[in-house]
Design a protein around this motif. Structure first.
Motif, PDB file in Angstrom:
ATOM      1  N   SER A 219       0.956  -1.118  -0.151  1.00 17.78           N
ATOM      2  CA  SER A 219      -0.097   0.001   0.017  1.00 17.78           C
ATOM      3  C   SER A 219       0.904   1.223   0.039  1.00 17.78           C
ATOM      4  N   PRO A 262      -4.255  -7.041   3.138  1.00 14.93           N
ATOM      5  CA  PRO A 262      -5.530  -6.602   3.911  1.00 14.93           C
ATOM      6  C   PRO A 262      -5.968  -5.187   3.454  1.00 14.93           C
ATOM      7  N   VAL A 263      -7.022  -4.795   3.068  1.00 11.61           N
ATOM      8  CA  VAL A 263      -7.338  -3.509   2.735  1.00 11.61           C
ATOM      9  C   VAL A 263      -8.290  -3.006   4.081  1.00 11.61           C
ATOM     10  N   PRO A 264      -8.014  -1.762   4.322  1.00  9.50           N
ATOM     11  CA  PRO A 264      -8.619  -1.212   5.782  1.00  9.50           C
ATOM     12  C   PRO A 264      -9.822  -0.749   5.436  1.00  9.50           C
ATOM     13  N   PRO A 266     -13.684  -2.981   6.370  1.00  7.39           N
ATOM     14  CA  PRO A 266     -14.291  -4.034   6.566  1.00  7.39           C
ATOM     15  C   PRO A 266     -15.477  -4.601   5.553  1.00  7.39           C
ATOM     16  N   ARG A 269     -14.731  -7.322   3.030  1.00 11.71           N
ATOM     17  CA  ARG A 269     -14.373  -8.554   3.712  1.00 11.71           C
ATOM     18  C   ARG A 269     -15.364  -9.474   2.983  1.00 11.71           C
TER      19      ARG A 269
ATOM     20  N   HIS B 223      -0.901  -3.569  14.992  1.00 11.85           N
ATOM     21  CA  HIS B 223      -1.124  -1.961  14.733  1.00 11.85           C
ATOM     22  C   HIS B 223      -1.654  -1.730  13.121  1.00 11.85           C
ATOM     23  N   MET B 225      -4.307  -1.687  10.286  1.00 14.55           N
ATOM     24  CA  MET B 225      -5.551  -1.456  10.330  1.00 14.55           C
ATOM     25  C   MET B 225      -6.339  -2.308   9.222  1.00 14.55           C
ATOM     26  N   GLY B 226      -5.233  -2.911   8.234  1.00 15.45           N
ATOM     27  CA  GLY B 226      -5.742  -3.823   7.173  1.00 15.45           C
ATOM     28  C   GLY B 226      -6.103  -5.140   7.749  1.00 15.45           C
ATOM     29  N   VAL B 227      -5.713  -5.854   8.754  1.00 14.38           N
ATOM     30  CA  VAL B 227      -5.509  -7.137   9.380  1.00 14.38           C
ATOM     31  C   VAL B 227      -7.123  -6.864  10.006  1.00 14.38           C
ATOM     32  N   VAL B 228      -6.972  -5.628  10.806  1.00 10.72           N
ATOM     33  CA  VAL B 228      -8.145  -5.547  11.837  1.00 10.72           C
ATOM     34  C   VAL B 228      -9.384  -5.582  11.302  1.00 10.72           C
ATOM     35  N   ALA B 229      -9.556  -4.797   9.944  1.00  7.70           N
ATOM     36  CA  ALA B 229     -10.700  -4.754   9.049  1.00  7.70           C
ATOM     37  C   ALA B 229     -11.257  -6.167   8.580  1.00  7.70           C
ATOM     38  N   ASP B 230     -10.190  -7.042   8.450  1.00  5.46           N
ATOM     39  CA  ASP B 230     -10.226  -8.208   7.907  1.00  5.46           C
ATOM     40  C   ASP B 230     -11.114  -9.166   8.720  1.00  5.46           C
ATOM     41  N   VAL B 231     -10.459  -9.077  10.100  1.00  7.72           N
ATOM     42  CA  VAL B 231     -11.014 -10.369  10.801  1.00  7.72           C
ATOM     43  C   VAL B 231     -11.736  -9.857  12.231  1.00  7.72           C
ATOM     44  N   ALA B 232     -11.455  -8.356  12.554  1.00  5.32           N
ATOM     45  CA  ALA B 232     -12.303  -8.376  13.882  1.00  5.32           C
ATOM     46  C   ALA B 232     -13.728  -8.395  13.863  1.00  5.32           C
ATOM     47  N   VAL B 249     -16.342  -3.283  14.263  1.00  7.77           N
ATOM     48  CA  VAL B 249     -15.459  -2.965  13.361  1.00  7.77           C
ATOM     49  C   VAL B 249     -16.195  -2.170  12.185  1.00  7.77           C
ATOM     50  N   TYR B 253     -14.980   1.964  11.293  1.00  4.63           N
ATOM     51  CA  TYR B 253     -14.198   2.306  10.010  1.00  4.63           C
ATOM     52  C   TYR B 253     -14.974   3.340   9.137  1.00  4.63           C
ATOM     53  N   LEU B 264      -5.891   8.068  12.633  1.00  5.22           N
ATOM     54  CA  LEU B 264      -5.230   6.954  12.221  1.00  5.22           C
ATOM     55  C   LEU B 264      -5.700   6.709  10.855  1.00  5.22           C
ATOM     56  N   ILE B 268      -3.417   6.473   6.468  1.00  3.55           N
ATOM     57  CA  ILE B 268      -2.785   5.072   5.947  1.00  3.55           C
ATOM     58  C   ILE B 268      -3.056   5.161   4.406  1.00  3.55           C
ATOM     59  N   ARG B 270      -3.643   3.512   0.769  1.00  4.06           N
ATOM     60  CA  ARG B 270      -4.438   2.391   0.438  1.00  4.06           C
ATOM     61  C   ARG B 270      -4.191   1.585  -0.869  1.00  4.06           C
TER      62      ARG B 270
END
Ligand SMILES: Nc1ncnc2c1ncn2[C@@H]1O[C@H](COP(=O)(O)OP(=O)(O)OP(=O)(O)O)[C@@H](O)[C@H]1O
Ligand SMILES: Nc1ncnc2c1ncn2[C@@H]1O[C@H](COP(=O)(O)OP(=O)(O)O)[C@@H](O)[C@H]1O
Ligand code: SF4
Ligand code: SF4
Ligand SMILES: [Mg+2]
Ligand SMILES: [Mg+2]
Lengths: 335, 338
Positions: A219, A262-264, A266, A269, B223, B225-232, B249, B253, B264, B268, B270
């Protein structure tokens, strides 16, 4: 193309693997960089991406002369860096500088910031006369957004982002046209990362700099790059404008790499194409025959084992791609 | 498995309230955690998001009971597992909770494994020690576990040493070890930060599968924010030792309620579009021996005004009830409204 400031052709770096302690014998070679062509235009940023061990840092070191290539050529402004010697080489080297990843270890802790940034002037005394150096260092501190009065402080008195600014100031000291950045923001927190990226962009506009920008964060690379080269096991396997690589990738490896990021958001998803690669990257000492990606590629055929795909424009790839079956597949956006 | 006295199966799986941790060092007292609140349900993924030094790992260590003491001390608060306050247990009881109920994986898998023992021996040891299994039965269980975390040819790889495994495979071994005794809570502290993205995708996929199969509660510290958006499912954003915002989640966002979260998200780059210039959060996070008065974020905040510079720090405001959202910002309405 007179605006090309850097051109590398057939760049190869093999590190010998030796056995024995007293009588070393060569038993093989790590093919860290194995035939890379690239060019860089004035004011342009070329991003280089790829997974750990694919040869990004070795490529960077070759370009700035910290490693000697096994073969190939590196032209900076028409001068062949591999063949230049002595004073001519030193002068040419001024033009291409490097910023390193780790702001915590890449600065000598016992030197003041002034000494660190001013060190290039001692190696190249012709650039700034002795009595002007303190002033020059303070100007550099100011340029990168640090307080010029902090010239006598030590690296540990600065935060990670500030140390990275010190590294950038040092790279700027000799007024180069080209800066090679090897993971310059990887060790930084997101809020600090944005500050350093913006600084690099501002300096580029101000001084017409050209960047080679190496990172594993795809990114960040998209954000800063005009063109991107994707590396796998020592080779560039796909290259093109940022839009071509990110929105229309044609090489299976690029597609797999992008789909894993991963893209920020959700809302995406489960709505993006997922490619999960099996297995590990093979050893660069013993790369597979034909296409190096074939051991992990879901499209591989007999042809892929027999014939190495060249990096070129293909019927279904409007930009250069090293795959016999290159074809556009969007893995980044909503399906 | 030993039964913990006072366990209430209907109580929340894990509930942390008003947690305070300080480090008493020669330079002064560093208040690492200044009132952290969150809870976790079975089968749920809670992400704890924040920049380095904000207190994510210390929070995890406090839950696990593995704080570096001295200098670190929990000075206030509760950590309730199924209604039992872990902070009131004896060290012996704590150890049992740690082994059987709450497990943790770390960022650096290589240093967490012992280089002189085989992977199978280290995994088997868990069963020998906690389940009193024989050597051969323990090895059999180790092979099954390696298989569950998708190590190819587990039966032969079980006799390998850690250095013979790649980074991704070592992290799989750590996951296997953490899950050996079927914990109900797994805390993963930056489990993929040291790994390449393609390996990260494999590991996150594996964690999600295992969590679903076992209906485990997962606390994912990161830390990214991509991983968080994917799984949380839900997110707690930490800043300077406090949870400054907590929300599901999707809500966080699309409509962040705290200026820090908002900043934050805007800073970031994209993958899916070529953005404009990144907006930056000016300045640096505070030094913990010298946290600003009032709201700790005030020197960096675009919304700050006089009320923010005065003690006490903003309380935990309820942003909405359905869904449950909180924020520690006096002006959350203004932030979320835009
Ligand atoms: N001095 C050396 N001697 C032997 N092998 C080396 C040397 N330097 C690098 N290599 C090998 O060359 C390959 C490429 O390494 P390089 O550091 O260029 O990778 P990289 O793409 O920068 O990886 P990372 O993302 O981890 O920084 C690796 O297999 C590495 O182990
Ligand atoms: N053993 C220790 N002694 C002193 N200070 C510590 C110790 N461990 C952590 N800290 C401090 O506590 C704060 C929170 O640290 P940590 O939880 O590790 O942050 P992160 O959010 O990056 O995981 C930091 O300021 C850190 O320096
Ligand atoms: S050439 Fe063959 S093995 Fe290589 S990427 Fe293309 S399809 Fe896959
Ligand atoms: S309380 Fe004030 S300083 Fe703190 S986040 Fe809200 S607006 Fe900003
Ligand atoms: Mg590197
Ligand atoms: Mg941590």
């Amino acid at each position: 193309m007179s605006d090309v400031v850097l051109e590398a052709k057939g760049l190869v770096k093999h590190f010998p693997i030796t056995q024995g302690i007293v009588f070393k014998s060569k038993v093989g070679a790590v093919r860290a960089v194995d035939g890379v062509d690239l060019h860089l235009r004035r004011g342009e940023t070329l991003g280089v991406v790829g997974e750990s061990g694919c040869g990004k840092s070795t490529l960077a070191k070759l370009l700035v002369g910290l490693e000697t290539p096994t073969s190939g050529s590196i032209n900076v402004r028409g001068e062949d860096m591999v063949r230049l010697k002595g004073a001519a080489l030193r002068r040419a080297r001024r033009n291409i500088q490097m910023v390193l990843q780790d702001p915590y270890t890449s600065l000598n802790p016992r030197m003041t910031v002034g000494d660190i940034i001013g060190e290039p002037f001692q190696i190249h005394p012709e650039v700034v006369p002795k009595n002007g150096r303190q002033r020059a260092v303070q100007d550099l501190l100011d340029t990168v957004g640090l307080n010029p009065d902090h010239i006598n402080r030590y690296p540990h008195q600065f935060s990670g982002g500030q140390r990275q600014r010190i590294g950038i100031a040092r790279a700027l000291a000799l007024k180069p046209e080209i800066i090679v950045c090897d993971e310059p923001v990887s060790a930084l927190d997101v809020s600090i990362q944005a500050q350093v990226i913006n600084l690099l962009e501002r300096l580029q506009n101000e001084f017409g700099l050209s960047y080679i920008f190496i990172a594993h964060d795809l990114s960040v690379v998209r954000h800063i790059s005009d063109r991107v080269a994707v590396m796998y096991l020592g080779k560039v396997i796909e290259t093109g404008h940022d839009h071509a690589i990110y929105d229309q990738p044609t090489h299976p490896y690029t597609q797999a790499l992008l789909s894993a990021v991963p893209v920020p958001d959700p809302r995406l998803r489960g709505h993006r194409d997922q490619i999960v690669l099996e297995g590990d990257v093979p050893s660069p000492a013993n790369p597979p025959s034909g296409c190096r990606f074939r051991t992990r590629c879901w499209k591989a055929t007999q042809l892929c084992a027999e014939q190495e795909p060249l990096l070129q424009v293909r019927e279904r790839s409007p930009h250069p791609s090293a795959c016999h079956y290159a074809e556009i597949r969007d893995v980044v956006h909503r399906r | 498995m030993d039964v913990l006295p006072g366990i209430d199966p209907r109580a929340p799986l894990l509930e942390v309230s008003d947690l305070h941790v300080e480090f008493r060092t020669q330079y002064g007292v560093a208040k690492a955690i200044n009132g952290a609140n969150f809870w976790l349900s079975a089968g749920e993924t809670l992400a704890i998001l924040g920049e380095s030094g904000c207190g994510k790992s210390v929070t995890a260590q406090a839950i696990m009971g593995i704080l570096d003491t001295p200098p670190g001390y929990v000075t206030q608060g509760q950590i309730k597992y199924r209604g039992v306050d872990l902070l009131k247990l004896s060290e012996n009881e704590r150890r049992k909770v740690r082994a059987n109920r709450i497990a943790m994986i770390f960022q650096d898998a290589l240093s967490a494994l012992n280089p002189v023992y085989t992977v199978g021996f280290q995994l088997g040891e868990v069963f020998r020690k906690h389940r009193g299994m024989s050597r051969s039965a323990a090895k059999q269980r180790a092979i099954e576990l390696l298989d569950q975390v998708k190590i190819p040819a587990a039966r032969t790889r079980v006799d390998d040493y850690p250095h013979q495994f790649s980074g991704g495979m070592r992290q799989r071994v750590m996951i296997a070890m953490a899950l050996a005794l079927d914990p109900e809570v797994l805390i993963a502290d930056e489990p993929t930060t040291a790994l390449d993205v393609t390996v990260q995708a494999q590991i996150m996929g594996l964690l999600a599968d295992l969590q679903r199969e076992r209906n485990m509660g997962l606390i994912l510290i990161t830390h990214d924010m991509g991983v968080v958006a994917d799984v949380a499912d839900r997110i707690s954003v930490m800043y300077a030792g406090r949870v400054v915002e907590e929300a599901p989640v999707y809500d966080i966002y699309s409509r962040p309620a705290h200026p820090y979260t908002r900043a934050l998200l805007e800073s970031i780059p994209r993958l899916d579009m070529k953005g404009q210039q990144l907006s930056v959060i000016r300045g640096l996070p505070p030094v913990l021996t010298d946290v600003p008065k009032g709201c700790a974020f005030n020197p960096r905040c675009a919304y700050a005004r006089d009320a923010c510079r005065q003690d006490p720090a903003p309380p935990v405001y309820q942003v909405s009830q359905q869904p449950h959202r909180t924020a520690r910002c006096h002006f959350f309405r203004e932030v979320i409204g835009e």
